[in-house]
Structure formats: C-alpha cells, structure tokens
Design a protein around this motif. Structure first.
Motif, PDB file in Angstrom:
ATOM      1  N   LYS A   1      -3.308  -8.071  35.258  1.00 37.48           N
ATOM      2  CA  LYS A   1      -1.965  -8.449  35.728  1.00 37.48           C
ATOM      3  C   LYS A   1      -1.522  -9.717  35.034  1.00 37.48           C
ATOM      4  N   LEU A   2      -2.462 -10.673  34.855  1.00 37.86           N
ATOM      5  CA  LEU A   2      -2.122 -11.937  34.208  1.00 37.86           C
ATOM      6  C   LEU A   2      -1.827 -11.689  32.724  1.00 37.86           C
ATOM      7  N   ALA A   3      -2.595 -10.760  32.149  1.00 35.44           N
ATOM      8  CA  ALA A   3      -2.420 -10.510  30.714  1.00 35.44           C
ATOM      9  C   ALA A   3      -1.143  -9.723  30.428  1.00 35.44           C
ATOM     10  N   GLU A   4      -0.823  -8.714  31.194  1.00 42.73           N
ATOM     11  CA  GLU A   4       0.304  -7.839  30.910  1.00 42.73           C
ATOM     12  C   GLU A   4       1.587  -8.323  31.568  1.00 42.73           C
ATOM     13  N   GLY A   5       1.440  -9.073  32.638  1.00 48.80           N
ATOM     14  CA  GLY A   5       2.649  -9.584  33.263  1.00 48.80           C
ATOM     15  C   GLY A   5       3.439  -8.467  33.899  1.00 48.80           C
ATOM     16  N   GLU A   6       4.792  -8.428  33.516  1.00 50.57           N
ATOM     17  CA  GLU A   6       5.657  -7.422  34.125  1.00 50.57           C
ATOM     18  C   GLU A   6       5.352  -6.033  33.611  1.00 50.57           C
TER      19      GLU A   6
END
Length: 934
Positions: A123-128
């Motif tokens: 989630k932190l890496a891909e974001g939205e």
C-alpha cells in the motif's frame, strides 16, 4: 480349747489316728519341729511371696496397635508418593505440550503478521494504485488458514474487505482501529474475540497501522481469524479430556480447544491467584479450580515471545489420577484386609492373655483367700507356691530371721514322710517316690485342730494342704448335742428321753423304787403364741423350761417333746405320794405370772402321770398311759393332774370317739342352730333371739352343749364351730318377717383370732343383713387375761355397728373394771341372781345394785333364766329391760321361729302400751312355749 471338749478322745495331742504309735510319735515330734521352723522363718517367707502387682494386657494392646498403624503409614506414604508422581507426570506432559503449542501458535501469528505487513508495504509502495483484491489473491495462508482481511482509511471507513458486507462500514470506534492511532506504537494488535458484521462469530482481530509517504497515519489493515481456526492444531495433540487455551496478557481466553465449559471464554483463569500466577511468570504450571473450589485440571502455560499472548495446556484431574485412584482403592482394601487380620489375631491374642491373666489372678486370689494353707515344693526342694494361710496357721508373732525356702521344703517333707532326716544336707533333691501321699490330724498348743494332707507329685516334690478343722469338730459335737436336746430350751428331746428311760429299765429298777413319767401340757399357750407372736411364745417356753429344771434333782430328767408339751422323768421315788406332792408344787410354780417383754402373762398346766413298772415296761407304753391321764386332766377342767388307772382307758376312748363324731358332724353339716327368744319385760313382745348350737348324735341322741362345746375348745374345733353358727344365724334372720336381732356367742379363742372381724363381715354380706341386727355375746373370761388382741377385736366389731353384750355378768371373773375398759351395749345378768333373789336377801341386793348401776351407765339389761312368774315380776319391778327364760320361750329350731314371731305379735300387739294386761299367764296362753325343743 482342749480336744476333750470336742469329744475327740481318739485324737492325742500332736498325734494322728492311722499310723502305729511309734511312727505316730516320731512324726508328731517332727511336726512340732517344723512348726517351730515356720515360726522362726515366717516373715522371711512372707517377703518371698510373689508381689501382687496387677498384670494387664497393655503390652499386647500396644503391639497390636503398632501392627495396625504401621501398614497404614506405609500405605498412606505410598499413596502420597504415587499421587505426587501422577501430578508431576501431568505437569511434565502439559509443559511439553505447552511448548509445542507455543511454537505452532508463534508460527500462525507470525504468518498473520507477515500478511498484514505485506499489505502495508504494498500500500505504501503503490499508493492510490494499490489493488486490494489483486493483493488478496496473491496471498497464501499456511495450513489452509481461513481469514478475513479489511482495510480502512484514516477516518475508520472500511475501503476494502474480503467480506463484501463490511465494505463502507466504519470501524473508527473499534479497538483494533483506535489502538493503531497511537503514533508511539507500531506493533501487531491482538484483540479480544468478538462478534459482528465485520468479524463474524467468535473471531479474533489482528491489525497493523498504515502509513503514508510522510510516515503519517494513513489507516489500518486488519485480519480476522476464528478462534477455532487459531486453535485447530490442538486436534493433533494427545489431550485426552484436557484442553488448550490461548490467552491475552490480561487473562482473557482468545482461543482454545476442545471447547470445555468453564475453560473457554473471558474468565478461563477465574481466580485472582490463578490470574496472578499466569500473568506474573513467563512459564509454569498450576491447578485450576472449578466453581466448587476443587482442582479440576492441572495446566502448564507459556508466554509467546514477541507477541502479547499466553498458551496453556491442561489435563483433567480425573484422567490424571485415574490410575492413582484405582491403586488407592486396592491399597485401602489391602490395608483393611491386613487390619482385619491383625485385629482378629490381636483379639484372640488379647483374649488369651486376659484369660491367662484372669486365671493367674483367680489362682492368686484363691490362694490368698482360701481357707486352706497350700505349700508346693518342687523336686529341687524349692518352695514354688506358698499362701499366707500356711503362715497364719503355723507361724508365731516373734521376730523372724531370714531362712532359705529350700530348707522350708526339707522341713515340710520331713514332717510328713520322715524320709529326710533333720541333719540332711541342703543339696538333696525330692525325687519321685521319695515322698508319699499322707493325711494327718493334730491339735496345736492353742487348741486349733488342723488336718495336713501331703500329695506326692509325679515328677518329684509334693503339695501340702493345711486345713483348720476345729469348727468341723465343734460342729460335729454340736450336732451330737442337738440330736439329743431341744434346740430352743436346751432340754433333752424324745431321743434322749428314750435312751435315759432305756438305761433305767436296763438298770433293773423294780417295785422298791418308783419311776414316774409326767407329761406337762401348758394351758392357754396357743392363744398367747397366736396373739403375742412366736417370739413371745418362745421366751415363755424358755421360762417354763427354766422353772422345770429348777424343780429337778440331779437324777431326774426333763425333756421337751415339742410345742408346749414337756415330759419329766422322776427316778428313785419311794412312794406315790412323792409324785403327787411334786405335781402340786409344779402346778403352783407354773401358775405364777411370767414377765415377757414388759407383759405379764398367766398360764397354767395340766399333768398326766404314769408309773414304771406299774403302768408299763417300755417308754412308748408309759407315754401312752401318761397321755391318757393328761387327757383326763384337761377335760376335767385343766390346771390339775391325773394319775393313770385302768378306768381311764375306756373313758378316754369314749371321749376320743365322741370327738371324732363331732369332727364328722361339722364336716357333714349335721349340727343344728336353735333360737331362744328374748322379750321386752314390760310388753312381753319378742325383741330378738339368741342362737344356740345343738347336736343330735345319731346314736347318743342330743349331746349336752356343755359337753361338746368344751370338747370343741379342747380339741381346737371351737373356731370352726363358731363360724358355722354365725353364718347359719345370719342366714336365718334374713328369712324372718319382721327381721329381729340375733345374738351369737363368741368364745375366747375366736376373739384371739385375727380373722374374726372378716368372718363376721362375710356372714353379714352373704345374708344381706344389716350390722344392727347382729349382737355378739362374750363372757367375762375373755377379758380376764388382759389380752390386747381381744380388746382390739371387740372395738373393731363395735365399729362395724354391731352391738356387744357381756354374758353371765356377776359370776366367775366378775370385775367392774371390765365396764371401764370396754363400752358394752348390754349386760346379761346370770341366772344365779335371777333365780336366787327370792330366797337369798344378799342375792337380791346384788341384783338391785347391778340393775341400778346399768341404768346409771345407760346399759341395756337382760335377765337370764326366768322360769317363774314371780321372777318375771321381780325383774319388771326392778327395771330390767329384757327377759329370757323357759317361762316364756325355750330354744326352738329355725323352722319354728317365724310362727313364734307371728303368734307373739298377734297376742301382744293390742296391749303393747299396757303392761298390766301383759301377764306371764296370758302370754303363756296366747303362745305357749314349745316343749319339743331340747
């Protein structure tokens, strides 16, 4: 006491009967020496006697108690060891399982944390651009773990979830969300089991915070796993009836299995002590208690490293201790069996010991209390048994020196057998055959007679018994005395009398010397004995015996045959007048008053005398002849003596036949009751009757009442005759119309009887007669002996409502004191005064005085024996209330009484108030006296 006093002429001093004189003398000297030895050494012997300590079965009881307790101590210790072993084994097993559970739980929790961390990183890496569903599809859950994953933004709104129903809902107020708001912490959150639309039933919540590129809080990713899913690996563990639990650090059960009641849920570790034990230690074991406070499980626990969780494995105590309980039952049964066996053996042991103790105690008590002395000597000459009675019989009071018991044995053996000399050395033994059984009787210097018996023992040695037979010898002498003497008075008895008479006859007494046999019979003894008691009677007999002995010479014999009958044997008489003079002295002496217990008693005696050889040549003949003479004396008036002659034989025989016929007449109800009327002196109306006994003999005809009544008194029939007349008279009155009073004469013997009152009451009850219709007549002689029993009977009869009349007043024992001593209702004036008044002025004065006295005292009067009109007129003039006599009415049978009453009432009914019209002549004309009654 001398042996001669006992009549033991055959027993010499310190001697015996059976052995020859020389042997006997030697043994008596030997016995005397032994007696001196006992006197010297008696105290020493006493000191050697066994002590009287009480022997009890206490040691045996203590031993039995130990045998009973020790097996149980072993059983209890063994069971305790086994119990602790079973408990330790359960602790080891649960510890191992807890360690295994810890490792498997760490792996499962680690996998869950890895999934959550991978979601955060992606989630932190891909974001939205993060695709939640694609990410879920790429995750692999180990061991087929079923879980639900949800992701919420920073406001708590669920933006993605594997459960479509949970999307769009808010978890802002849930702990799994709020716990991640704290910026200071970044760890795995483990929540309590919960139910809800997002968690499902009984699911455990895990969550990790999401962060943005700048590190700020961006939301929460949460994973929900069912409690059963978390603990499903417990099925591979060998738990039996045990359990596993996964707890939070506050003691809340998160997961567990199997799902046993009370072991899963919020409060599996229920008590504060259990919670403190589990939370304060990283690992350990404890016992879990149920609601009743009993330890139900043995459990081991371990804290998970890196995670706030605790794993616990527990075994059910029923399973843990199942083998132990079986062992305990077997051990208790075995212990009980051993205890029963020990108790049974102990019971018989103690019982045998008690019997042994009781036997020894009984033997000891017997030896201490037995009247015989007992001495036992063994083959070595040692005294093994000696009781105090030996010393009591043989020892003296002097100060005694110490002596050996062996010497006592030799002395006793020497005493009885003579086989061991006085100077024999002490080393000899009493071998079998060296002592023979024997029996000796001897008299000691103090007069005691003892019997010594020696019993040789089969193995050597002997037993001696010492018996004091003094009382036996005295008793034998006493028996000899009692066999020839009366026990009460000490006089000779019939046996002694016969022997003395036989010696006189064998001695050749002939015509030159008279021998008189006198039978003495006391007059009036039976009433005294019956009324004053047998003790007074016995004292009276003793006094009479003393008076008789005081009149005897040394050559004379006085004996008591029994009761109140004595016999005197007078020897060496010169002439008959000597006997008659003695008889007169004897009668006078016996007539003197006797004081017994403060009472003055008067008795008399009648004597019957027979002479040897004139009247008989043997004792039986003389006693029979003297008895006939006595019978004649008693029937002649008593208080006199009679000598036997040939004419008495027929007279006595006739009288005894008549006595027999009288008894038979009473048995056959062959007597009759006649009634003589009594009249009012003024009106000549009949006012009552007197009942008189009559006897019509089948051969002799009418027998005079003076004859058969006196005979009844002398032979003891008067009481029976009186009851019969009383009963018949009451029954007759019940049939009269009108009923008139009847008077019944009562003899002195009846008045001495305690049953007279009851006899009168019974007769009245049977006849249904009122007491006022009965009158009892007594003569002055009943009060002459100052008898308290007579007065008591008279008062009791008067208290019943019966009138008492004094008959024949003025004759015999007349005394005005009788009128003071007892309140009579009526006085009957004797016929001597009634018939003698015409010719004797003195009699007339006495008659007038009697009538005046009775009138002043308020006593009714009856004039007896009225046979002429002049006598009737005189009694009327002097105020005599009633008259009775042949002038107006003779005794008549009961069948004629009713007609007589009816005729009398018809004749005087109209003139009852006019005495002048009621003359004796007119009465005689109206109802002439019947002459057919004797």
């Amino acid at each position: 006491m001398q042996t001669a006093d006992l009549g033991l002429a055959g027993l010499p001093r310190n001697g015996r009967r059976a052995p020859p004189p020389d042997e006997a003398t030697a043994r008596w000297h030997s016995f005397a020496g032994a007696s001196r030895f006992f006197a010297r050494s008696g105290h020493a012997i006493r000191s050697l006697l066994p002590s009287s300590k009480t022997e009890t079965p206490l040691p045996e009881l203590i031993a039995i108690g130990c045998f009973l307790i020790l097996p149980w101590i072993g059983i209890i210790a063994g069971l305790h060891h086994e119990c602790r072993g079973a408990e330790a084994a359960a602790v080891r097993a649960t510890g191992n399982l807890a360690r295994t559970l810890e490792e498997s739980t760490r792996r499962t929790i680690g996998q869950i944390d890895y999934i959550l961390l991978s979601a955060r990183q992606l989630k932190l890496a891909e974001g939205e651009r993060f695709d939640f569903q694609r990410w879920v599809r790429t995750q692999t859950f180990a061991e087929d773990l079923t879980a639900r994953v949800a992701m919420a933004d920073r406001t708590g709104l669920v933006v993605a979830s594997t459960d479509t129903l949970a999307s769009g809902s808010s978890i802002a107020k849930r702990r799994r969300f709020r716990a991640q708001l704290d910026p200071a912490r970044d760890d795995l959150f483990v929540g309590r089991p919960m139910t809800g639309p997002d968690g499902g039933a009984g699911s455990i919540q895990f969550s990790r915070r999401l962060v943005g590129p700048d590190g700020a809080f961006a939301g929460v990713v949460a994973l929900s796993v069912g409690g059963a899913e978390l603990a499903r690996h417990s099925g591979s563990l060998d738990l039996g009836s045990g359990f596993i639990s996964i707890l939070s650090l506050n003691g809340t059960t998160l997961a567990g299995g199997p799902w046993a009641p009370g072991l899963n849920g919020p409060q599996a570790v229920a008590t504060q002590a259990e919670r403190r034990e589990v939370l304060d230690h990283p690992s350990g074991s404890l016992g879990l208690r149920d609601g009743a406070g009993h330890v139900s499980h043995i459990a081991s626990f371990r804290h998970l490293r890196d995670y706030p969780l605790i794993v616990m494995v527990g075994f059910d105590t029923d399973a843990v201790f199942d083998w132990y309980r079986g062992l305990r039952v077997d051990a208790l049964l075995g212990g009980a069996a051993v205890s029963c066996a020990v108790g049974l053996i102990g019971f018989f042991w103690v019982r045998q010991k008690r019997r042994s103790v009781a036997s020894r105690r009984a033997l000891s008590v017997t030896l201490d209390t037995i009247s015989q002395g007992v001495l036992m000597v063994d083959v070595q000459g040692k005294v093994v048994v000696i009781n105090p009675r030996v010393l009591d019989l043989l020892a003296g009071p002097d100060e005694l020196a110490n002596a050996a018991m062996k010497q006592v044995a030799f002395q006793a053996s020497e005493l009885m057998t003579g086989v061991i000399s006085a100077d024999t050395g002490r080393g000899l033994t009493l071998a079998a055959g060296s002592v023979r059984s024997d029996k000796v009787e001897t008299a000691l210097k103090n007069g005691t007679i003892i019997e010594i018996r020696t019993h040789a023992l089969p193995d050597g040695g002997f037993v001696q018994t010492y018996t004091d037979i003094t009382e036996q010898r005295l008793a034998h002498a006493q028996v000899e005395h009692l066999a020839h003497h009366d026990a009460l008075t000490g006089l000779a008895n019939r046996m002694e009398l016969r022997q003395r008479m036989a010696r006189i006859i064998d001695g050749g007494a002939g015509e030159a010397e008279l021998t008189a046999l006198i039978i003495v019979d006391l007059d009036g003894f039976k009433p005294i004995n019956d009324t004053l008691g047998h003790d007074v009677g016995d004292q009276l007999l003793i006094e009479v015996a003393g008076r008789l002995k005081a009149l005897m010479r040394a050559s004379d014999v006085v004996a008591r045959l029994g009761g109140d009958e004595f016999v005197i044997l007078l020897t060496k008489l010169r002439e008959r007048g000597d006997v008659e003079s003695f008889a007169e002295r004897l009668l006078r002496r016996l007539a003197d008053p006797v004081q017994v217990d403060g009472q003055q008693i008067r008795i008399g005696a009648s004597l019957g005398i027979a002479f040897y050889p004139r009247d008989g040549l043997d004792v039986d003949t003389l006693l029979n002849q003297a008895d006939m003479a006595l019978y004649s004396a008693k029937t002649g008036g008593r208080g006199m003596y009679r000598c036997f002659d040939e004419h008495l034989t027929q007279a006595v025989t006739d009288r005894r036949l008549l006595e027999r016929d009288l008894r038979r007449a009473l048995d056959d109800d062959a007597l009759e009751v006649h009634f003589q009327p009594k009249f009012d002196s003024a009106s000549l109306r009949v006012v009552g009757f007197e009942a008189l006994a009559r006897w019509r003999h089948p051969v002799r005809g009418y027998v005079s009442p003076d004859v058969f009544i006196r005979m009844a008194e002398s032979c003891g029939l008067i009481d029976r005759l009186g009851r019969w007349v009383l009963s018949r008279a009451c029954a007759a009155v019940a049939n009269w119309e009108p009923r008139l009073p009847v008077a019944v004469n009562v003899s002195v013997m009846q008045l001495h009887s305690d049953g007279l009152k009851d006899d009168i009451a019974a007769s009245l009850l049977r006849a249904g007669l009122a007491p006022e219709l009965l009158e009892i007549e007594v003569t002055e002689t009943v009060l002459a002996d100052d008898g308290q029993a007579v007065l008591a009977n008279l008062k009791a009869i008067k208290a019943m409502g019966i009138r008492i009349a004094l008959d024949d007043f003025g004759t015999g024992y007349s005394s005005l004191s009788y009128l003071r001593r007892f309140s009579f209702d009526k006085i009957k004036i004797d016929r001597a005064f009634v018939q003698g008044q015409a010719d004797d002025p003195g009699v007339r004065v006495i008659l007038e005085a009697i009538l005046d006295m009775c009138r002043n005292l308020g006593l009714a009067t009856v004039g007896e024996g009225v046979e002429t009109a002049e006598q009737l007129a005189a009694l009327r003039d002097r105020g005599c209330g009633e008259i009775q006599g042949y002038l107006l009415g003779r005794p008549m049978p009961g069948a004629q009484v009713q007609d007589f009453i009816r005729d009398n009432l018809k004749s005087v009914g109209g003139n009852a108030d006019d005495p002048q019209t009621a003359s004796a002549e007119r009465v005689a004309l109206r109802f002439p006296a019947r002459q057919d009654a004797a």
